[in-house]
Design a protein around this motif. Structure first.
Motif, mmCIF file in Angstrom:
data_model
loop_
_atom_site.group_PDB
_atom_site.id
_atom_site.type_symbol
_atom_site.label_atom_id
_atom_site.label_comp_id
_atom_site.label_asym_id
_atom_site.label_seq_id
_atom_site.Cartn_x
_atom_site.Cartn_y
_atom_site.Cartn_z
ATOM 1 N N HIS A 118 0.920 -1.204 -0.172
ATOM 2 C CA HIS A 118 0.123 -0.031 0.020
ATOM 3 C C HIS A 118 0.756 1.217 -0.072
ATOM 4 C CE1 HIS A 118 -2.922 3.040 1.179
ATOM 5 N NE2 HIS A 118 -3.896 1.922 0.988
ATOM 6 N N GLU A 119 0.584 2.291 -0.747
ATOM 7 C CA GLU A 119 1.318 3.404 -0.981
ATOM 8 C C GLU A 119 1.594 4.176 0.316
ATOM 9 O OE1 GLU A 119 3.541 5.714 -3.119
ATOM 10 O OE2 GLU A 119 2.079 4.302 -3.902
ATOM 11 N N GLU A 120 0.514 4.160 1.337
ATOM 12 C CA GLU A 120 0.837 4.677 2.603
ATOM 13 C C GLU A 120 1.947 3.900 3.560
ATOM 14 O OE1 GLU A 120 -2.808 5.234 4.460
ATOM 15 O OE2 GLU A 120 -3.738 6.591 2.705
ATOM 16 N N ASP A 121 1.979 2.630 3.242
ATOM 17 C CA ASP A 121 2.830 1.875 3.982
ATOM 18 C C ASP A 121 4.373 1.697 3.475
ATOM 19 O OD1 ASP A 121 0.765 1.408 5.862
ATOM 20 O OD2 ASP A 121 0.136 -0.335 4.728
ATOM 21 N N LYS A 122 4.429 2.111 2.285
ATOM 22 C CA LYS A 122 5.892 1.900 1.559
ATOM 23 C C LYS A 122 7.082 2.725 2.348
ATOM 24 C CE LYS A 122 4.248 1.168 -3.117
ATOM 25 N NZ LYS A 122 4.229 1.664 -4.353
#
Length: 237
Positions: free
Chosen positions: A155-159
């Motif tokens: 997920h983009e927010e977790d990268k």
């Protein structure tokens, strides 16, 4: 026709015990049958052999495996009159190979039958190994994943958090725990990972092994609990 004293050290036979006698009686039956066919062929083709494995019985009856290489001996007329070469005792090497193979087979069975996700990636995040359970979760075949990076599925927010956490793998104790969302065949799921760095002989990180599991239900239950606590607090106030 000749042997040096290494034969006695390896198999226990004094050179005088075997000189002038057939080699086949102290050779493993399967190998003896092979060489009974192989030697006439070598004579006909006027060739020797290289790195052939031969099993011999030592004086106590135990089997030793040798790696044999030899060249033909010719007379003045160009006819083969024998062979000369070197045999190297590789018995311990064979035992090590068999032990490693058995260990790898047990590891493979363990990995293939567990539900936890197991992956190995290089320092660029490219898959070197993926367990069957990982393939099932993401709905992909092994060859679709090997060589590709794992980060596009995160997920983009977790990268950013994932990258920062993985930087800690380069410092002792070379292991971390992280949570991230990934796009699986069931949609976005929360995964919890225990990552461990693989070090070379000089202590440098060369690969990373990750063992993960789906923690989505736990995350949902945790969120529901927090919401319930918040609502209860609002009602009380």
């Amino acid at each position: 026709t000749y042997s040096n004293n290494a034969l006695e050290k390896s198999l226990g036979y004094d050179a005088d015990e075997i000189t002038g006698k057939s080699a086949f009686p102290i050779m493993h039956d399967d190998d003896a049958n092979y060489w009974k066919k192989m030697l006439p062929e070598c004579v006909t083709r006027k060739i020797g052999w290289k790195n052939k494995r031969v099993r011999w019985f030592d004086k106590s009856g135990d089997i030793h495996t040798f790696e044999s290489s030899a060249s033909p001996i010719f007379d003045k007329s160009g006819n083969i009159i024998g062979f000369q070469g070197l045999d190297r005792d590789i018995t311990e090497q064979i035992k090590a190979e068999e032990a490693l193979k058995e260990s790898e087979e047990k590891y493979r069975i363990l990995v293939e039958n567990q539900t936890d996700l197991v992956v190995k990636v290089d320092l660029e995040g490219r898959f070197l190994f993926v367990s069957p359970s990982y393939c099932r979760m993401f709905g992909k075949k092994e060859d679709e994943l090997i060589g590709n990076q794992f980060m596009p599925m995160v997920h983009e927010e977790d990268k950013e958090g994932t990258l920062k956490a993985m930087e800690l793998l380069f410092k002792p104790p070379h292991t971390i725990y992280l949570e991230q969302r990934a796009m699986t065949k069931k949609g976005w799921r929360w995964l919890g990972w225990v990552d461990t760095a693989v070090l070379d002989a000089d202590g440098n990180v060369i690969e990373i092994i990750g063992v993960g599991r789906d923690i989505t239900d736990n995350k949902v239950a945790e969120k529901d609990k927090l919401n319930a606590q918040r609502i209860a607090a609002e009602q009380e106030s």
